[in-house]
Design an enzyme around this catalytic site. Structure first.
Site, PDB file in Angstrom:
ATOM      1  N   HIS A   1     -63.118  64.072 -24.453  1.00  0.00           N
ATOM      2  CA  HIS A   1     -62.708  64.583 -25.332  1.00  0.00           C
ATOM      3  C   HIS A   1     -62.795  64.323 -27.598  1.00  0.00           C
ATOM      4  CE1 HIS A   1     -61.665  68.572 -26.947  1.00  0.00           C
ATOM      5  NE2 HIS A   1     -60.543  68.470 -26.358  1.00  0.00           N
ATOM      6  N   CYS A   2     -63.132  62.955 -27.008  1.00  0.00           N
ATOM      7  CA  CYS A   2     -62.890  62.587 -28.293  1.00  0.00           C
ATOM      8  C   CYS A   2     -63.910  61.971 -29.254  1.00  0.00           C
ATOM      9  CB  CYS A   2     -61.630  61.545 -28.415  1.00  0.00           C
ATOM     10  SG  CYS A   2     -59.489  62.111 -28.337  1.00  0.00           S
ATOM     11  N   ILE A   3     -64.118  60.421 -28.425  1.00  0.00           N
ATOM     12  CA  ILE A   3     -65.806  60.127 -29.528  1.00  0.00           C
ATOM     13  C   ILE A   3     -66.674  60.630 -29.491  1.00  0.00           C
ATOM     14  CG2 ILE A   3     -66.329  57.512 -29.672  1.00  0.00           C
ATOM     15  CD1 ILE A   3     -63.767  57.240 -29.555  1.00  0.00           C
TER      16      ILE A   3
END
Ligand SMILES: NC(=O)c1ccc[n+]([C@@H]2O[C@H](COP(=O)([O-])OP(=O)(O)OC[C@H]3O[C@@H](n4cnc5c(N)ncnc54)[C@H](O)[C@@H]3O)[C@@H](O)[C@H]2O)c1
Length: 455
Positions: free
Chosen positions: A293-295
């Site tokens: 969900h982030c990088i």
């Protein structure tokens, strides 16, 4: 000399100031003696561990989520997040320290509110802050004097000040005086056995110094290190720097891997040796693409914001380009592995090992495995997967179940692709049972076999 007479206005301003100071002081006291009531909005990978930590610190915590199934599960004493033991949830429910609800009116009696809702990208790959807006709308509806609101969702710099603050200020209450607003990025790393919500340093930036002070006070009640910064924008940018740093370095090493393939150099050996340098180098590893969900997402929040002010974030775009190409490269490696056996991809059986986006977790969001599976399916391969953490996935419009990792099953396939190197896989057995293996994670490090095609 007689003391100057204060006007009525000055007197009421002084009174207001002392009321404001009293609001902050009262909240700080309730935080210190753990009588404050806490709310966490969004009970996912970030919100649930936070709610549980704060409840374990002795606070009464209410978790609010729009997902009725999740709320029901929690109130039945069951966790759906791998890093949060079910026993912890059950115990906190028993102690009446934690409960979950879909009803936002619970905010009326809460002293603090942490917003931990998703921040995905839209179809156009622009920030989708609709979840933040929805949560902030509810917070604004129930905002009251002395309340502390902290946004934790990863977002572009300026969100707290430009988006959330105006929504809350519509109440007529004044930030830093009547209520407190801060941004504190979440850095949790699901599946990491060494670092968790409690021992990962927490960066906090308030809209005013009073906001920072009370927000720091909240986290200090449970978290081991709290780092105050001068503004929400700095705190927002900290998170984006961290994730952009990862994305760009992974992009660099992915490019190096492609380069090494051309030059017939083992990239893994190069990284291993470079990592012996005790300073000025940090190893990053190539892989099948970015997941989670982030990088793959957060850097684009930053490049979007930069673009809005006429700045082109070239490193971010380039890293996105290189990393986004990796699933295609893995498909090429599968073609090569099949070719070595005189087979074409059309009609071949391909087994993907690991659909979670990283090792030893169950999260498949943005997983490059899914991309690789889809690309191979489009080329006519028959795709199945095995993942001890993910029993089933939605794939090509149907539910696909994980194949058991057994000799009989693995032997059915023309090629196995190690996409996520879960510890649970037995790689010696994989080597024995497979006809060909594409290893995108160096999971078979040290093993030599003509069956192995390495990234
Ligand atoms: N997962 C991670 O490893 C991680 C790490 C650091 C930061 N973050 C950031 O934290 C934020 C949350 O991520 P996550 O992984 O916990 O997401 P998640 O999808 O696991 O959980 C989000 C939860 O919010 C709920 N929700 C959505 N809209 C809501 C609303 N309006 N009101 C109440 N609940 C609502 C969802 O039902 C879900 O349960 C994101 O901004 C993410 O980028 C995530």
């Amino acid at each position: 000399m007689p003391a100057p007479r204060r006007s009525k206005n000055t007197r009421s301003a002084t009174l207001e100031r002392s009321n404001s100071a009293a609001a902050a002081h009262a909240l700080e006291q309730r935080l210190e003696n753990h009588t404050a009531r806490l709310a966490v909005i969004g009970l996912g990978y970030v919100g649930l561990p936070l709610a549980v930590e704060m409840a374990q610190a002795g606070f009464e915590v209410v978790g609010i989520d729009i997902d009725e199934k999740r709320v029901r599960q929690l109130n039945d004493g069951r966790s759906y997040i791998q890093d949060v033991p079910t026993a912890d949830v059950a115990e906190l429910l028993r102690q009446k320290r934690f409960r979950a609800t879909t009803d936002f009116s619970a905010l009326k009696t809460c002293d603090t509110v942490n917003i931990c809702v998703p921040t995905p990208l839209s179809k156009q790959r622009d920030p989708d802050v609709s979840f933040i807006v929805a949560a902030a709308t509810e917070v604004a509806r129930h905002l009251h004097r002395g309340q502390l609101v902290i946004l934790e969702s990863t977002t572009y710099p300026g969100t707290t000040d430009e988006l959330v603050l105006p929504m809350l200020a519509e109440s007529g209450l004044e930030v830093g005086h009547d209520f407190f607003l801060a941004f504190s990025p979440e850095r949790v790393d699901p599946g990491n056995p060494n670092f968790n919500t409690r021992n990962i340093p927490k960066v906090v930036g308030g809209v005013t110094p009073a906001c920072t002070k009370v927000a720091v006070k909240l986290y200090r009640q449970r978290l081991e290190h709290v780092v105050a910064v001068s503004s929400p924008q700095v705190a927002e940018m900290v998170k984006l720097l961290e994730n952009t740093f990862r994305s760009v370095n992974i992009g660099l090493v992915n490019e190096l891997a492609l380069m090494c393939a051309r030059l017939k150099i083992d990239v893994w050996e190069v990284i291993r040796a470079a990592a012996t340098k005790p300073f000025g180098f940090m190893p990053f590893y190539p892989g099948p693409g970015l997941g989670g969900h982030c990088i793959p997402i957060d850097p684009f929040y930053l490049s979007w914001k930069a673009r809005a002010s006429g700045f082109e974030a070239r490193f971010i775009e380039l890293a996105g380009h290189v990393n986004g190409h990796m699933p295609d490269h893995v498909v090429d490696l599968v073609l090569e592995a099949l070719n070595q056996q005189g087979k074409s991809v059309r009609g071949s059986n391909v087994l993907v090992l690991g659909v979670a986006y990283k090792a030893d977790i169950d999260d498949v969001r943005e997983s490059p495995s899914l991309d690789i599976m889809e690309k191979l399916r489009e080329k006519g391969a028959k795709i199945e997967y095995t993942d001890p953490h993910v029993p089933s996935i939605q794939f090509a419009g149907a539910t696909l179940k994980s194949v058991p990792f057994t000799a009989a099953q693995v032997r059915r396939f023309d090629c196995a692709v190690v996409a996520t190197a879960h510890k649970a896989f037995d790689y010696d057995a994989l080597l024995e049972w497979s006809k060909a293996i594409v290893d995108t994670r160096n999971a078979l490090a040290g093993k030599r076999s003509p069956k192995i095609v390495r990234l």
